[in-house]
Design an enzyme around this catalytic site. Structure first.
Site, PDB file in Angstrom:
ATOM      1  N   ASN A 212       0.847  -1.201   0.000  1.00  0.00           N
ATOM      2  CA  ASN A 212       0.000   0.000   0.000  1.00  0.00           C
ATOM      3  C   ASN A 212       0.874   1.238   0.000  1.00  0.00           C
ATOM      4  O   ASN A 212       2.107   1.143  -0.019  1.00  0.00           O
ATOM      5  CB  ASN A 212      -0.957  -0.037   1.203  1.00  0.00           C
ATOM      6  CG  ASN A 212      -0.193  -0.103   2.513  1.00  0.00           C
ATOM      7  OD1 ASN A 212       0.578   0.790   2.840  1.00  0.00           O
ATOM      8  ND2 ASN A 212      -0.390  -1.174   3.258  1.00  0.00           N
ATOM      9  N   ASP A 281      -4.120  -6.112   4.783  1.00  0.00           N
ATOM     10  CA  ASP A 281      -5.164  -6.949   5.381  1.00  0.00           C
ATOM     11  C   ASP A 281      -5.151  -8.368   4.818  1.00  0.00           C
ATOM     12  O   ASP A 281      -5.597  -9.296   5.475  1.00  0.00           O
ATOM     13  CB  ASP A 281      -6.532  -6.300   5.152  1.00  0.00           C
ATOM     14  CG  ASP A 281      -6.652  -4.998   5.936  1.00  0.00           C
ATOM     15  OD1 ASP A 281      -6.335  -5.020   7.143  1.00  0.00           O
ATOM     16  OD2 ASP A 281      -7.010  -3.958   5.350  1.00  0.00           O
ATOM     17  N   LYS A 291       9.696 -16.990 -10.016  1.00  0.00           N
ATOM     18  CA  LYS A 291       8.864 -15.974 -10.663  1.00  0.00           C
ATOM     19  C   LYS A 291       7.881 -16.635 -11.637  1.00  0.00           C
ATOM     20  O   LYS A 291       8.290 -17.466 -12.464  1.00  0.00           O
ATOM     21  CB  LYS A 291       9.773 -14.985 -11.400  1.00  0.00           C
ATOM     22  CG  LYS A 291       9.017 -13.813 -11.947  1.00  0.00           C
ATOM     23  CD  LYS A 291       9.920 -12.833 -12.640  1.00  0.00           C
ATOM     24  CE  LYS A 291       9.061 -11.846 -13.408  1.00  0.00           C
ATOM     25  NZ  LYS A 291       9.847 -11.016 -14.315  1.00  0.00           N
ATOM     26  N   PHE A 326      -4.106   3.479  14.456  1.00  0.00           N
ATOM     27  CA  PHE A 326      -4.310   4.453  13.389  1.00  0.00           C
ATOM     28  C   PHE A 326      -5.389   3.883  12.468  1.00  0.00           C
ATOM     29  O   PHE A 326      -5.558   2.667  12.385  1.00  0.00           O
ATOM     30  CB  PHE A 326      -3.014   4.664  12.588  1.00  0.00           C
ATOM     31  CG  PHE A 326      -2.184   5.810  13.108  1.00  0.00           C
ATOM     32  CD1 PHE A 326      -1.521   5.703  14.317  1.00  0.00           C
ATOM     33  CD2 PHE A 326      -2.099   7.002  12.389  1.00  0.00           C
ATOM     34  CE1 PHE A 326      -0.776   6.759  14.809  1.00  0.00           C
ATOM     35  CE2 PHE A 326      -1.358   8.071  12.872  1.00  0.00           C
ATOM     36  CZ  PHE A 326      -0.693   7.951  14.090  1.00  0.00           C
ATOM     37  N   LYS A 340     -13.591   1.233  15.257  1.00  0.00           N
ATOM     38  CA  LYS A 340     -12.318   0.521  15.458  1.00  0.00           C
ATOM     39  C   LYS A 340     -11.808   0.667  16.885  1.00  0.00           C
ATOM     40  O   LYS A 340     -11.235  -0.267  17.436  1.00  0.00           O
ATOM     41  CB  LYS A 340     -11.258   1.033  14.476  1.00  0.00           C
ATOM     42  CG  LYS A 340     -11.515   0.508  13.098  1.00  0.00           C
ATOM     43  CD  LYS A 340     -10.538   0.987  12.066  1.00  0.00           C
ATOM     44  CE  LYS A 340     -11.090   0.594  10.694  1.00  0.00           C
ATOM     45  NZ  LYS A 340     -10.327   1.155   9.607  1.00  0.00           N
ATOM     46  N   LYS A 344     -11.288  -2.884  18.698  1.00  0.00           N
ATOM     47  CA  LYS A 344      -9.907  -3.320  18.978  1.00  0.00           C
ATOM     48  C   LYS A 344      -9.470  -2.993  20.411  1.00  0.00           C
ATOM     49  O   LYS A 344      -8.311  -3.158  20.743  1.00  0.00           O
ATOM     50  CB  LYS A 344      -8.962  -2.683  17.947  1.00  0.00           C
ATOM     51  CG  LYS A 344      -9.335  -3.005  16.498  1.00  0.00           C
ATOM     52  CD  LYS A 344      -8.233  -2.699  15.515  1.00  0.00           C
ATOM     53  CE  LYS A 344      -8.736  -2.849  14.074  1.00  0.00           C
ATOM     54  NZ  LYS A 344      -7.660  -2.995  13.095  1.00  0.00           N
TER      55      LYS A 344
HETATM   56  O1  C5P Z   1      -8.907  -2.098  10.642  1.00  0.00           O
HETATM   57  P1  C5P Z   1      -7.843  -1.207  10.083  1.00  0.00           P
HETATM   58  O2  C5P Z   1      -6.847  -1.948   9.240  1.00  0.00           O
HETATM   59  O3  C5P Z   1      -8.349  -0.007   9.391  1.00  0.00           O
HETATM   60  O4  C5P Z   1      -7.074  -0.677  11.397  1.00  0.00           O
HETATM   61  C1  C5P Z   1      -5.913   0.057  11.297  1.00  0.00           C
HETATM   62  C2  C5P Z   1      -5.117  -0.141  12.541  1.00  0.00           C
HETATM   63  O5  C5P Z   1      -4.987  -1.537  12.796  1.00  0.00           O
HETATM   64  C3  C5P Z   1      -3.695   0.369  12.420  1.00  0.00           C
HETATM   65  O6  C5P Z   1      -3.284   0.831  13.680  1.00  0.00           O
HETATM   66  C4  C5P Z   1      -2.906  -0.839  11.969  1.00  0.00           C
HETATM   67  O7  C5P Z   1      -1.545  -0.771  12.372  1.00  0.00           O
HETATM   68  C5  C5P Z   1      -3.644  -1.969  12.648  1.00  0.00           C
HETATM   69  N1  C5P Z   1      -3.684  -3.221  11.894  1.00  0.00           N
HETATM   70  C6  C5P Z   1      -3.047  -4.325  12.387  1.00  0.00           C
HETATM   71  N2  C5P Z   1      -3.115  -5.525  11.726  1.00  0.00           N
HETATM   72  C7  C5P Z   1      -3.796  -5.631  10.573  1.00  0.00           C
HETATM   73  C8  C5P Z   1      -4.455  -4.509  10.053  1.00  0.00           C
HETATM   74  C9  C5P Z   1      -4.378  -3.321  10.734  1.00  0.00           C
HETATM   75  O8  C5P Z   1      -2.424  -4.243  13.443  1.00  0.00           O
HETATM   76  N3  C5P Z   1      -3.811  -6.767   9.941  1.00  0.00           N
END
Ligand code: C5P
Length: 399
Positions: A212, A281, A291, A326, A340, A344
């Protein structure tokens, strides 16, 4: 933008006789530009390498040299120079200066100033690698540390004497950070903090990956600011070209699974965790060893969900630990952030608007929407460095 931490601060710089003295002229110029009140004290041998006029022109102040020359204008110069100092920097510090200081000698203006002052002193050694490695120099360094002097370690590399090794004067970025730390409130002293930054890369084969737009700038600014405020900082970083912030312990990772492993290894021992990383994600379900030829690439990519590291941290949060997440959002910022925060089990969430190019991914500036259990707040639009400090102010209040 915020005012420089150096503005109006009285900084005494002691310059010794090493070829690296010319580099310190640049530092004086930088500090003067940031409106520091810089006074330079030179040893006799420093004046063989660079003239007092250079430092006088760059600092805008008279340069102090011999004990007794100074007496022309100020009989008590050896007492007065250091008395009002906010911080004293000795750079470059020679083996000779360190030996004299380690035994408390006061045989010139610089050593006398150091003994007569109660300001914090930062020492930047610079010398030939064998001189630096000599047991006597090592012993003097240990003594100086015991006496409370902060040593900014020299770097390794090619020296002016064409020898390679440790002994090259520390870089300005590092010295600047230690100076700033010595002038900042140490409100994170005694805290061990974990910051994550950057994107993750989820490989498909040795050439391709999913990732990303995260640059890591916000997370790196947070790590830098935390060190400045006295914390012990561990930075777990995804791939980025940013240099490691001074004083910070950095561990580089590639994938979300690697980040999870490093974060969980450190989490327990940290009082604050700030997860600024943009963790991917999903990862490709299959990782090809070689490759994949373009003729063989499937049109549909099968993905597997990555673990949500922050969610796991929220589940295992110890009492007293502050957990900050974040969220990168382009719409419904407050609603998404609150969701969130609750899901979380966070203490604070910083919502980044990634809709424009002046905030969020890759930008130098940011404007965060902060959501905590007690309400929401929009921080001002400012640099990521300043944003980092504003966020730490809020975290310190939660500690
Ligand atoms: O749910 P979302 O991805 O939007 O949440 C963002 C937050 O969750 C960020 O703080 C990111 O570092 C954390 N995150 C994580 N593991 C993931 C996805 C996001 O720790 N797989």
């Amino acid at each position: 933008m915020a005012q420089s931490v150096f503005a109006g601060k009285r900084i005494v710089i002691g310059v010794c006789g090493s070829i690296a003295a010319f580099k310190v002229a640049g530092w004086v110029s930088e500090l003067a530009k940031e409106e520091a009140l810089v006074s330079v004290v030179m040893t006799a041998s420093a004046r063989e390498f660079i003239t007092p006029l250079t430092f006088a022109a760059l600092s805008g102040n008279d340069v102090h040299t011999g004990m007794f020359d100074a007496g022309k204008e100020d009989v008590m110069a050896h007492i007065n120079i250091g008395r009002d100092a906010d911080v004293i920097l000795v750079a470059p510090a020679t083996a000779n200066l360190m030996a004299r200081l380690a035994i408390g000698m006061a045989d010139d203006l610089l050593t006398t100033t150091l003994l007569a002052s109660r300001a914090g002193v930062l020492i930047c050694p610079a010398m030939n690698p064998r001189m630096y490695d000599h047991p006597a120099t090592r012993r003097n360094l240990r003594t100086l540390k015991e006496l409370g002097y902060v040593i900014i370690d020299p770097e390794s590399g090619m020296m002016a004497c064409k020898e390679e090794g440790e002994g090259r004067l520390a870089e300005w970025d590092t010295v600047r950070e230690y100076l700033a730390k010595s002038l900042s409130a140490q409100d994170l002293q005694g805290q061990r903090v974990l910051v994550t930054a950057g994107p993750t890369r989820e490989p498909l084969d040795p050439a391709r990956f999913l990732s990303n737009r995260s640059s890591g700038k916000m997370g790196y600014a947070l790590a830098r600011a935390a060190f400045r405020r006295g914390a012990e900082v561990i930075l777990v970083s995804g791939p980025t070209t940013l240099p490691c912030p001074p004083g910070v312990t950095r561990e580089m990772v590639q994938t979300a699974l690697e980040m999870r492993e490093r974060v969980l290894a450190h989490a327990e021992g940290c009082s604050v965790i700030v997860k600024a990383a943009a963790v991917a994600d999903y990862r490709p379900e299959t990782l090809h060893e070689h490759k994949v030829k373009k003729e063989n690439i499937e049109k549909e990519l099968v993905l597997e969900k990555n673990p949500d590291i922050l969610f796991e941290l929220g589940k295992q949060k110890k009492s007293g630990q502050v957990l900050v997440g974040f969220a990168a959002e382009s719409k419904n910022l407050a609603e998404e952030g609150l969701k969130k925060l609750r899901k979380k089990n966070l203490d604070l969430i910083a919502v980044n608007d990634i809709g424009g190019d002046r905030t969020g991914f890759e930008a130098e500036t940011n404007q965060l929407l902060l959501i905590s259990r007690s309400g929401t707040e929009t921080l001002p639009f400012t640099s990521k460095a300043h944003t980092a400090d504003l966020l730490w102010d809020r975290i310190v209040a939660l500690l």
